[in-house]
Design an enzyme around this catalytic site. Structure first.
Site, PDB file in Angstrom:
ATOM      1  N   ARG A 285       0.842  -1.265  -0.101  1.00 53.88           N
ATOM      2  CA  ARG A 285       0.075   0.158  -0.065  1.00 53.88           C
ATOM      3  C   ARG A 285       0.906   1.087   0.190  1.00 53.88           C
ATOM      4  NH1 ARG A 285      -1.694   1.019   4.272  1.00 53.88           N
ATOM      5  NH2 ARG A 285      -1.224  -0.808   5.665  1.00 53.88           N
TER       6      ARG A 285
ATOM      7  N   TYR B 117      -1.569  -3.689  -6.937  1.00 54.36           N
ATOM      8  CA  TYR B 117      -1.622  -4.918  -5.845  1.00 54.36           C
ATOM      9  C   TYR B 117      -2.241  -4.405  -4.475  1.00 54.36           C
ATOM     10  CZ  TYR B 117       1.118  -7.835  -2.894  1.00 54.36           C
ATOM     11  OH  TYR B 117       1.251  -9.007  -1.926  1.00 54.36           O
TER      12      TYR B 117
ATOM     13  N   LYS C 119      -9.544  -2.523   2.206  1.00 54.95           N
ATOM     14  CA  LYS C 119      -9.240  -1.327   2.937  1.00 54.95           C
ATOM     15  C   LYS C 119     -10.235  -0.140   2.400  1.00 54.95           C
ATOM     16  CE  LYS C 119      -5.792  -3.470   5.032  1.00 54.95           C
ATOM     17  NZ  LYS C 119      -6.074  -4.337   6.143  1.00 54.95           N
TER      18      LYS C 119
ATOM     19  N   HIS D  56     -10.565  -2.409  11.660  1.00 55.88           N
ATOM     20  CA  HIS D  56      -9.461  -3.200  11.228  1.00 55.88           C
ATOM     21  C   HIS D  56      -9.362  -4.265  12.250  1.00 55.88           C
ATOM     22  CE1 HIS D  56      -4.987  -3.062   9.777  1.00 55.88           C
ATOM     23  NE2 HIS D  56      -5.578  -4.148   9.104  1.00 55.88           N
TER      24      HIS D  56
ATOM     25  N   SER E  26      -1.183  -3.650  10.270  1.00 55.46           N
ATOM     26  CA  SER E  26      -0.886  -4.460   9.508  1.00 55.46           C
ATOM     27  C   SER E  26       0.264  -5.244   9.715  1.00 55.46           C
ATOM     28  CB  SER E  26      -0.496  -3.660   8.190  1.00 55.46           C
ATOM     29  OG  SER E  26      -2.014  -2.740   7.957  1.00 55.46           O
TER      30      SER E  26
ATOM     31  N   CYS F 254       1.001  -7.336  11.961  1.00 58.82           N
ATOM     32  CA  CYS F 254       1.208  -7.745  13.425  1.00 58.82           C
ATOM     33  C   CYS F 254       0.447  -8.864  14.020  1.00 58.82           C
ATOM     34  CB  CYS F 254       0.935  -6.283  14.256  1.00 58.82           C
ATOM     35  SG  CYS F 254       2.166  -5.114  13.773  1.00 58.82           S
TER      36      CYS F 254
ATOM     37  N   ASP G 254      -9.110  -9.755   9.130  1.00 58.56           N
ATOM     38  CA  ASP G 254      -8.819  -8.493   8.955  1.00 58.56           C
ATOM     39  C   ASP G 254      -9.690  -7.395   9.326  1.00 58.56           C
ATOM     40  OD1 ASP G 254      -6.519  -7.010   7.868  1.00 58.56           O
ATOM     41  OD2 ASP G 254      -7.740  -6.647   5.993  1.00 58.56           O
TER      42      ASP G 254
ATOM     43  N   ARG H 163       1.894 -12.058  -0.376  1.00 58.99           N
ATOM     44  CA  ARG H 163       0.825 -12.411   0.153  1.00 58.99           C
ATOM     45  C   ARG H 163       0.105 -13.647  -0.722  1.00 58.99           C
ATOM     46  NH1 ARG H 163      -1.740  -8.894   4.159  1.00 58.99           N
ATOM     47  NH2 ARG H 163       0.033  -7.295   4.305  1.00 58.99           N
TER      48      ARG H 163
HETATM   49  P1  GTP Z   1      -2.066  -7.783   7.500  1.00 56.64           P
HETATM   50  O1  GTP Z   1      -2.640  -8.785   6.897  1.00 56.64           O
HETATM   51  O2  GTP Z   1      -1.076  -6.763   7.019  1.00 56.64           O
HETATM   52  O3  GTP Z   1      -3.025  -6.863   8.224  1.00 56.64           O
HETATM   53  O4  GTP Z   1      -1.255  -8.501   8.742  1.00 56.64           O
HETATM   54  P2  GTP Z   1      -1.808  -9.303   9.937  1.00 56.64           P
HETATM   55  O5  GTP Z   1      -2.074  -8.467  10.986  1.00 56.64           O
HETATM   56  O6  GTP Z   1      -2.772 -10.224   9.573  1.00 56.64           O
HETATM   57  O7  GTP Z   1      -0.528 -10.168  10.727  1.00 56.64           O
HETATM   58  P3  GTP Z   1      -0.072 -11.669  10.129  1.00 56.64           P
HETATM   59  O8  GTP Z   1      -1.029 -12.625  11.017  1.00 56.64           O
HETATM   60  O9  GTP Z   1      -0.127 -11.983   8.755  1.00 56.64           O
HETATM   61  O10 GTP Z   1       1.432 -11.603  10.967  1.00 56.64           O
HETATM   62  C1  GTP Z   1       2.464 -10.756  10.296  1.00 56.64           C
HETATM   63  C2  GTP Z   1       3.774 -11.437  10.545  1.00 56.64           C
HETATM   64  O11 GTP Z   1       3.708 -11.471  12.239  1.00 56.64           O
HETATM   65  C3  GTP Z   1       4.259 -12.816  10.138  1.00 56.64           C
HETATM   66  O12 GTP Z   1       5.418 -12.570   9.871  1.00 56.64           O
HETATM   67  C4  GTP Z   1       4.038 -13.529  11.463  1.00 56.64           C
HETATM   68  O13 GTP Z   1       4.709 -14.672  11.521  1.00 56.64           O
HETATM   69  C5  GTP Z   1       4.299 -12.771  12.630  1.00 56.64           C
HETATM   70  N1  GTP Z   1       3.442 -13.063  13.834  1.00 56.64           N
HETATM   71  C6  GTP Z   1       2.183 -13.550  13.893  1.00 56.64           C
HETATM   72  N2  GTP Z   1       1.978 -13.721  15.180  1.00 56.64           N
HETATM   73  C7  GTP Z   1       2.972 -13.624  15.956  1.00 56.64           C
HETATM   74  C8  GTP Z   1       3.445 -14.047  17.210  1.00 56.64           C
HETATM   75  O14 GTP Z   1       2.476 -14.512  18.071  1.00 56.64           O
HETATM   76  N3  GTP Z   1       4.640 -14.036  17.622  1.00 56.64           N
HETATM   77  C9  GTP Z   1       5.460 -13.579  16.781  1.00 56.64           C
HETATM   78  N4  GTP Z   1       6.704 -13.534  17.193  1.00 56.64           N
HETATM   79  N5  GTP Z   1       5.266 -13.328  15.462  1.00 56.64           N
HETATM   80  C10 GTP Z   1       3.980 -13.402  14.895  1.00 56.64           C
HETATM   81  C1  SPV Z   2      -2.489  -4.455   5.340  1.00 55.37           C
HETATM   82  O1  SPV Z   2      -1.738  -3.855   4.800  1.00 55.37           O
HETATM   83  O2  SPV Z   2      -3.202  -4.073   6.377  1.00 55.37           O
HETATM   84  C2  SPV Z   2      -3.272  -5.677   4.378  1.00 55.37           C
HETATM   85  C3  SPV Z   2      -2.566  -5.705   3.087  1.00 55.37           C
HETATM   86  O3  SPV Z   2      -3.891  -6.401   5.000  1.00 55.37           O
HETATM   87  S1  SPV Z   2      -3.579  -4.661   1.847  1.00 55.37           S
HETATM   88  O4  SPV Z   2      -4.906  -5.451   1.631  1.00 55.37           O
HETATM   89  O5  SPV Z   2      -2.448  -4.463   0.937  1.00 55.37           O
HETATM   90  O6  SPV Z   2      -3.914  -3.250   2.432  1.00 55.37           O
HETATM   91 MN    MN Z   3      -3.641 -10.372   7.745  1.00 52.50          MN
END
Ligand code: GTP
Ligand code: SPV
Ligand code: MN
Length: 640
Positions: free
Chosen positions: A104, A253, A262, A282, A304, A306, A329, A423
């Site tokens: 983004r 993308y 979003k 979110h 994002s 996290c 999400d 992704r």
């Molecule tokens: P968006 O899709 O961008 O909104 O991200 P998200 O909030 O869905 O995050 P996601 O679950 O994809 O995790 C992002 C990164 O954080 C990945 O590399 C995970 O491996 C890492 N991660 C997720 N949960 C944990 C956790 O409990 N501990 C640690 N150390 N890393 C984590």
């Molecule tokens: C984020 O950035 O929080 C995402 C990826 O989930 S995107 O759909 O590109 O915004």
């Molecule tokens: Mn996600």
């Protein structure tokens, strides 16, 4: 403001056909089949005509959501060199983007309102605005005029009628996206409900209008990179909340171009939600069931990258517990007639971060992406499997690898094989841990709201807010290390109120006021509010908490609080589990003391920085109650 722009493009190159399927200029129809444009209700048809007049595509295809259409899109994308097979998995494909179009672009994402103050709080005295960007209607008109006329020359325009939210839900919304990107269409078919059954919902004209172009008319003036059309220099993602309109140019993308996500489900929807008295957030939604006891649904806001997707699909490392996924999400939430907060997931798919996803961290996601998945910017193994950082141990011996650029890559190389924001785009229905109620039009009842972020120090594993106002303060005070999901770099701590910083659809100060106002409404059963931090590190940089499935231990405490157990003790910043109330059994080396630090100098720094942040970014639009909460915290910190 935008309708007038349609006229700038001149007359329709030819009238839309009264019958038949796709139409095209000079025999260049995309031959994808598709539905009769005449079946569009008048308001939608006008929207399409305006888009055609402005963008001058070579043809128009009305998407019907059928399997045949999906196959035809894949065939077209393969022909264009955009999609590559992932033969080890079933009906899975890999796209590689132009390396300039990988995340983004917050710096080019804007809200368009007559008054600046309706979009953003007063401008900070120095530096970049952090709570969104405003563009005047006049500047927006000009920006559209500079980008859109004839921008689809030589490319077909796809008309994508889609619905966000389960059929029959009072919160569901209909929309139409016009796009010249078949990759976007293929992704929208996974992430939303695309189909002709949406057409009746367009009848009254009350639908969200989404216009998207990759901005690379044919013939090309410069060659594409990786066969991926985009125009990074002129990228603009604009929202006109008063008109329920989204206009996106130059990127193909993610959140820049899959406009249901979003742009609609957060920015436009948060504005609708404020006007109509609900919440568009979110947040993931999950259901957690204790070994013996009642199921609890929670919604959790993390910035994002996290951990939302990982938590939503988690397999608990606590025996007897189970977690089921409603969404990963976005949550749309509204109090029902009994005063309970009920949440739906407006999406139908996952657009999840690939790196770090593995059988040990997220087995449900690994199962989900085995079929019908579009991967973007991941690596590829020579046996036809997708590859990214975290999957090393799965590689059959002798596998050779190709990185996200399509170049040979070897384990141990300094550059990652998959882009950090690579992704998977996969149907939620593929996920083995979907909750039975995930498509329930009434939504699921939410008992707890969880905030969180990447905080390497100072912020404990979990704490509970003292009440609703304090909870809103905790959400407003969220900070997290920057991630690869947007253009930010490095380990910088960013303020990210409610994980909504890039997604507010209106003035963030008024957003906080909207949350506070729910606390004033009579007869509501307000959820408890928590804050979690899976990302504490020791001085050597190692995570202090094992995370992933072990996060169930924290969910277990949250469930016990929802059940009314008296097992918390008060800290200056909130309520934490009593030592015996958090199950740390079987976790050698994990100590309660390290997970619940209390450092006066840390909190002095934190509150000082928060005060400056509020002053500079919210100014007088910060609700008084939030400042009162900060002052109360400052007082408690002085007593540490
Ligand atoms: P968006 O899709 O961008 O909104 O991200 P998200 O909030 O869905 O995050 P996601 O679950 O994809 O995790 C992002 C990164 O954080 C990945 O590399 C995970 O491996 C890492 N991660 C997720 N949960 C944990 C956790 O409990 N501990 C640690 N150390 N890393 C984590
Ligand atoms: C984020 O950035 O929080 C995402 C990826 O989930 S995107 O759909 O590109 O915004
Ligand atoms: Mn996600």
């Amino acid at each position: 403001m935008y309708r007038a722009l349609g006229r700038l493009g001149g007359r329709l190159p030819r009238p839309p056909p009264s019958r038949g399927l796709t139409w095209g200029a000079g025999g260049s129809a995309p031959h994808l089949g598709g539905a009769d444009l005449a079946s569009l209700p008048a308001a939608a048809r006008r929207f399409v005509e305006e888009g055609v007049e402005l963008c001058r595509p070579s043809g128009v295809h009305l998407c019907d959501g059928s399997k045949e259409e999906g196959d035809a899109l894949v065939a077209l994308l393969r022909e264009q060199g955009v999609l590559h097979p992932v033969p080890k998995y079933e009906n899975c494909w890999l796209a590689r983007t132009d390396p300039q179009d990988v995340a983004r672009v917050e710096s080019r994402t804007v809200l368009v309102t007559e008054r600046e103050r309706d979009s953003v709080p007063p401008a900070p005295p120095s530096g970049e605005p952090q709570l969104g960007r405003w563009l005047s209607p006049r500047a927006f008109d000009q920006a559209v005029r500079q980008r859109f006329p004839a921008c689809m020359s030589g490319r077909p325009l796809f008309v994508v009628p889609f619905r966000m939210g389960p059929r029959g839900s009072g919160l569901a919304r209909a929309a139409v996206q016009l796009t010249d990107s078949p990759y976007v269409v293929a992704s929208m078919r996974i992430m939303t409900h695309v189909g002709l059954d949406v057409l009746p919902d367009l009848q009254g004209g009350d639908f969200v209008r989404c216009l998207h172009s990759v901005g690379r008319p044919l013939p090309l003036t410069e060659p594409l990179v990786s066969n991926w059309p985009c125009d990074p220099e002129r990228t603009l993602i604009a929202h006109v909340p008063d008109e329920r309109r989204i206009v996106s140019f130059g990127s193909g993308y993610g959140g820049n171009s899959l406009l249901g996500k979003k742009c609609l489900a957060l920015r436009i929807a948060s504005r609708l939600a404020r006007d109509e008295g609900w919440l568009a957030e979110h947040m993931l939604i999950l259901g957690v069931t204790p070994p013996s006891g009642r199921k609890v649904y929670v919604a959790a806001a993390f910035p994002s990258a996290c951990g939302k997707t990982n938590l939503a699909m988690m397999q608990p490392a606590l025996p007897g517990w189970s977690v089921q996924c409603v969404g990963d999400d976005i949550a749309w939430m509204k109090f029902d007639d009994e005063g309970r907060l009920r949440a739906i997931n407006p999406e139908r798919g996952f657009f999840g971060v690939a790196p770090g996803t593995s059988p040990s961290t997220n087995p449900a996601a690994m199962a989900t992406v085995r079929r019908d998945t579009l991967f973007t910017n991941v690596g590829l193994g020579s046996h036809g499997e997708p590859f990214w950082e975290g999957l090393e141990s799965l590689l059959p011996p002798g596998t050779s690898l190709t990185d996200w650029h399509g170049r040979p890559w070897a384990l141990g190389s300094p550059q990652p094989c998959a882009h950090p924001n690579s992704r998977f785009c996969a149907p939620a229905a593929n996920c083995p841990s979907m909750d039975p109620a995930w498509e329930d039009p009434r939504g699921v009842p939410i008992d707890a709201i969880i905030f969180g972020g990447r905080r390497p120090e100072g912020i404990p594993l979990v704490y509970e807010a003292f009440g609703w106002q304090h909870g809103v303060f905790v959400g407003s005070a969220m900070r997290s290390e920057a991630t690869a999901a947007a253009e930010h770099t490095g380990r910088r701590l960013l303020h990210d109120p409610f994980a909504m910083r890039p997604f507010f659809g209106y003035n963030a100060g008024r957003y906080l006021a909207h949350w506070l106002s729910l606390g004033e409404r009579r007869g509501l059963c307000l959820p408890r509010v928590f804050h979690v931090n899976w990302f504490l590190r020791d001085p050597s940089g190692k995570f202090l908490w094992p995370g992933f499935g072990h996060n169930a231990r924290v969910l277990a405490w949250i469930c016990s609080r929802v059940a009314g157990e008296d097992n918390a003790k008060e800290m200056p910043y909130g309520l934490v589990p009593k030592e015996e109330a958090l199950d740390l059994r079987g976790l050698p080396g994990v100590s309660y003391r390290h997970l619940f630090p209390l450092d006066r100098s840390f909190w002095e720094r934190e509150t000082r920085e928060l005060r400056t942040y509020y002053q500079e970014n919210f100014g007088e639009d910060l609700p008084r109650e939030v400042m009162d909460q900060l002052e109360a915290l400052e007082k408690r910190v002085r007593k540490i």
